[in-house]
Design a protein around this motif. Structure first.
Motif, PDB file in Angstrom:
ATOM      1  N   LEU A 144       0.814  -1.219   0.000  1.00  0.00           N
ATOM      2  CA  LEU A 144       0.000   0.000   0.000  1.00  0.00           C
ATOM      3  C   LEU A 144       0.851   1.274   0.000  1.00  0.00           C
ATOM      4  O   LEU A 144       0.313   2.372  -0.054  1.00  0.00           O
ATOM      5  CB  LEU A 144      -0.953   0.011   1.196  1.00  0.00           C
ATOM      6  CG  LEU A 144      -2.202  -0.858   1.014  1.00  0.00           C
ATOM      7  CD1 LEU A 144      -2.989  -0.944   2.307  1.00  0.00           C
ATOM      8  CD2 LEU A 144      -3.084  -0.309  -0.104  1.00  0.00           C
ATOM      9  N   ALA A 145       2.163   1.130   0.054  1.00  0.00           N
ATOM     10  CA  ALA A 145       3.026   2.307  -0.019  1.00  0.00           C
ATOM     11  C   ALA A 145       3.373   2.584  -1.479  1.00  0.00           C
ATOM     12  O   ALA A 145       3.435   1.674  -2.302  1.00  0.00           O
ATOM     13  CB  ALA A 145       4.292   2.073   0.800  1.00  0.00           C
TER      14      ALA A 145
ATOM     15  N   GLY B  86       0.527   4.948   4.903  1.00  0.00           N
ATOM     16  CA  GLY B  86      -0.105   5.708   5.983  1.00  0.00           C
ATOM     17  C   GLY B  86       0.842   5.896   7.146  1.00  0.00           C
ATOM     18  O   GLY B  86       2.024   6.177   6.954  1.00  0.00           O
ATOM     19  N   ASP B  87       0.314   5.772   8.382  1.00  0.00           N
ATOM     20  CA  ASP B  87       1.188   5.768   9.556  1.00  0.00           C
ATOM     21  C   ASP B  87       1.445   4.322   9.947  1.00  0.00           C
ATOM     22  O   ASP B  87       0.531   3.498   9.979  1.00  0.00           O
ATOM     23  CB  ASP B  87       0.546   6.517  10.729  1.00  0.00           C
ATOM     24  CG  ASP B  87       1.504   6.591  11.912  1.00  0.00           C
ATOM     25  OD1 ASP B  87       2.218   7.595  12.029  1.00  0.00           O
ATOM     26  OD2 ASP B  87       1.559   5.616  12.707  1.00  0.00           O
ATOM     27  N   ALA B  88       2.695   4.033  10.277  1.00  0.00           N
ATOM     28  CA  ALA B  88       3.090   2.648  10.562  1.00  0.00           C
ATOM     29  C   ALA B  88       2.345   2.056  11.750  1.00  0.00           C
ATOM     30  O   ALA B  88       2.221   0.838  11.850  1.00  0.00           O
ATOM     31  CB  ALA B  88       4.598   2.588  10.821  1.00  0.00           C
ATOM     32  N   LEU B  89       1.843   2.913  12.647  1.00  0.00           N
ATOM     33  CA  LEU B  89       1.230   2.417  13.882  1.00  0.00           C
ATOM     34  C   LEU B  89      -0.279   2.276  13.772  1.00  0.00           C
ATOM     35  O   LEU B  89      -0.968   2.045  14.755  1.00  0.00           O
ATOM     36  CB  LEU B  89       1.608   3.339  15.052  1.00  0.00           C
ATOM     37  CG  LEU B  89       3.118   3.461  15.282  1.00  0.00           C
ATOM     38  CD1 LEU B  89       3.413   4.371  16.449  1.00  0.00           C
ATOM     39  CD2 LEU B  89       3.736   2.078  15.501  1.00  0.00           C
TER      40      LEU B  89
ATOM     41  N   PHE C 104     -16.497   2.960  -7.216  1.00  0.00           N
ATOM     42  CA  PHE C 104     -15.363   3.105  -6.293  1.00  0.00           C
ATOM     43  C   PHE C 104     -14.751   1.745  -5.974  1.00  0.00           C
ATOM     44  O   PHE C 104     -15.452   0.736  -5.925  1.00  0.00           O
ATOM     45  CB  PHE C 104     -15.814   3.798  -4.997  1.00  0.00           C
ATOM     46  CG  PHE C 104     -16.029   5.269  -5.173  1.00  0.00           C
ATOM     47  CD1 PHE C 104     -14.986   6.159  -4.964  1.00  0.00           C
ATOM     48  CD2 PHE C 104     -17.271   5.768  -5.567  1.00  0.00           C
ATOM     49  CE1 PHE C 104     -15.181   7.519  -5.136  1.00  0.00           C
ATOM     50  CE2 PHE C 104     -17.467   7.121  -5.740  1.00  0.00           C
ATOM     51  CZ  PHE C 104     -16.421   8.011  -5.538  1.00  0.00           C
ATOM     52  N   ALA C 105     -13.449   1.741  -5.777  1.00  0.00           N
ATOM     53  CA  ALA C 105     -12.735   0.495  -5.481  1.00  0.00           C
ATOM     54  C   ALA C 105     -11.693   0.745  -4.400  1.00  0.00           C
ATOM     55  O   ALA C 105     -11.370   1.888  -4.073  1.00  0.00           O
ATOM     56  CB  ALA C 105     -12.070  -0.041  -6.742  1.00  0.00           C
ATOM     57  N   SER C 106     -11.130  -0.317  -3.860  1.00  0.00           N
ATOM     58  CA  SER C 106     -10.093  -0.206  -2.836  1.00  0.00           C
ATOM     59  C   SER C 106      -8.788   0.279  -3.461  1.00  0.00           C
ATOM     60  O   SER C 106      -8.550   0.030  -4.650  1.00  0.00           O
ATOM     61  CB  SER C 106      -9.853  -1.577  -2.186  1.00  0.00           C
ATOM     62  OG  SER C 106     -11.015  -2.008  -1.534  1.00  0.00           O
ATOM     63  N   PRO C 107      -7.905   0.932  -2.694  1.00  0.00           N
ATOM     64  CA  PRO C 107      -8.095   1.308  -1.291  1.00  0.00           C
ATOM     65  C   PRO C 107      -8.936   2.576  -1.151  1.00  0.00           C
ATOM     66  O   PRO C 107      -8.785   3.518  -1.930  1.00  0.00           O
ATOM     67  CB  PRO C 107      -6.660   1.560  -0.818  1.00  0.00           C
ATOM     68  CG  PRO C 107      -5.929   2.019  -2.034  1.00  0.00           C
ATOM     69  CD  PRO C 107      -6.566   1.297  -3.191  1.00  0.00           C
TER      70      PRO C 107
END
Lengths: 255, 255
Positions: free
Chosen positions: B38-39, B89-92, B221-224
């Motif tokens: 996702l990155a 996103g954010d790793a946490l 619409f589709a992911s993500p």
């Protein structure tokens, strides 16, 4: 005359290198900086060309009235300036950005957002824990300890979600909110506090919900601080946290 | 041999300039990059010196097993490498960082976190809305549409919190989650969707909870994608959002 605009810019939790690359670029293009109380004032070093105005708004004291800030942003933008409104954390979290966007749109002033790192993420990083460890929860809730009208949030519902609770601006009423949560959550529920998350002054502690209020007071924690409550806090790195036991050891040795 | 380590690094929602300054610096110091599905893969351009390994893990298909990723990180770090594990996103937030930190600590490998911008913040920026507009809510809850064990989150409790709901990985079950929320929230509750938030491909729509599932499907619409539900979504900038009515106008003109 060039078209002015306003950028609501997220300063992140404090350390300047937690700004985004986009934020750093936009700061270099600003004509006027309006800097929030909770943002690191050193951010102005990234905008040496800009006129800098501090518009503190912490807990209602010594604050610049919101309506005045909004009028000032509109006035500068209508004179053609690129106004950068710097907010601590992420601009879209607990920062009055909603009201400001409404005022700017009504005045016909273009507004842009530059996202950033909200303090609870830095708090979790400091404790070495995921906010959403899937063994413990389905997510995380970011909430303030009191509503605009003075009422408390629905702690019963928040506890029932099973999400990690990240509580902003809760320190000065930690006794009341702990008591409210203890009506719905076990006293052994892991809890943590991180003061000045993401800054060189960061302080942190891991304890339990049942001891949170006493430990926060005994530890001398002060605002700004993030409280974290939920099973995921059990995964905090023990070397990253000043645990209650460690702190008691320190106190015992000092006595 | 130098001491190796692992950095769990937040790639943000997609645009490279939403990386933090710290993330950009750490990428320039990496020996090995392990890049999540996702990155944005272009992030590797910021680490031209590093060996790059793609470790996709989306929805279980074509994925690299988690245990294998953890073993690989430990192995490289124990050989003295600075391993940078890049997460969207954010790793946490929803990124298995909890399990990875546990595995690394058990193996005696030092681990650091670099925070970033989670996708829901970029989604709110795209819609021009605050996640926590104080006229509407006391906060925001970030939640996935399903738990590790396949169960659904406690939608009744989530609805009762009165917080804005930011739902990750919910698109493929939007009918079920809309129906579950409609048992507790009014059909007119504002709702929005942002696909590929914070990227050049971003698409967005504002509608109501009652029409959300149908509008999401009709809009292709589709992911993500991030789903946002709650009163605060009513403040979305209408020029920023493709509203249901606007979309219907487009369809009508095309027919």
């Amino acid at each position: 005359m060039k078209q002015g605009k306003v950028t609501l810019l997220s300063a992140g939790p404090g350390a300047l290198d937690l700004l985004t690359l986009r934020a750093a670029r936009v700061l270099g293009e600003a004509d006027v900086l309006l800097i929030d109380d909770l943002a690191n004032p050193e951010i102005a070093t990234l905008a040496p060309q800009a006129r800098v105005i501090a518009v503190g708004k912490r807990g209602g004291c010594r604050s610049t009235p919101q309506a005045f800030i909004e009028r000032m942003m509109c006035r500068f933008a209508k004179c053609g300036a690129h106004v950068v409104r710097v907010k601590g954390g992420d601009a879209l979290m607990f920062g009055r950005a909603g009201e400001e966007m409404t005022a700017l749109r009504r005045a016909g002033v273009p507004v842009e957002i530059v996202n950033g790192v909200s303090a609870a993420f830095a708090a979790a990083a400091g404790l070495g824990m995921s906010l959403t460890h899937r063994d413990h929860c389905a997510g995380v809730t970011f909430v303030t300890a009191h509503r605009q009208d003075g009422s408390a949030p629905n702690w019963a519902a928040l506890a029932a979600t099973g999400t990690t609770l990240a509580i902003y601006m809760g320190l000065h009423r930690v006794e009341a909110l702990s008591a409210a949560l203890l009506a719905h959550l076990d006293a052994h529920t892991p809890a943590g506090i991180v003061q000045w998350a993401g800054t060189p002054q960061e302080r942190r502690m891991v304890t339990s919900l049942g001891r949170l209020a006493a430990d926060v007071r005994a530890g001398g924690f002060a605002s700004p601080a993030i409280l974290l409550v939920g099973g995921a806090v059990a995964e905090a790195a023990m070397d990253a946290a000043t645990t209650r036991q460690q702190r008691e050891d320190v106190i015992a040795r000092a006595a």
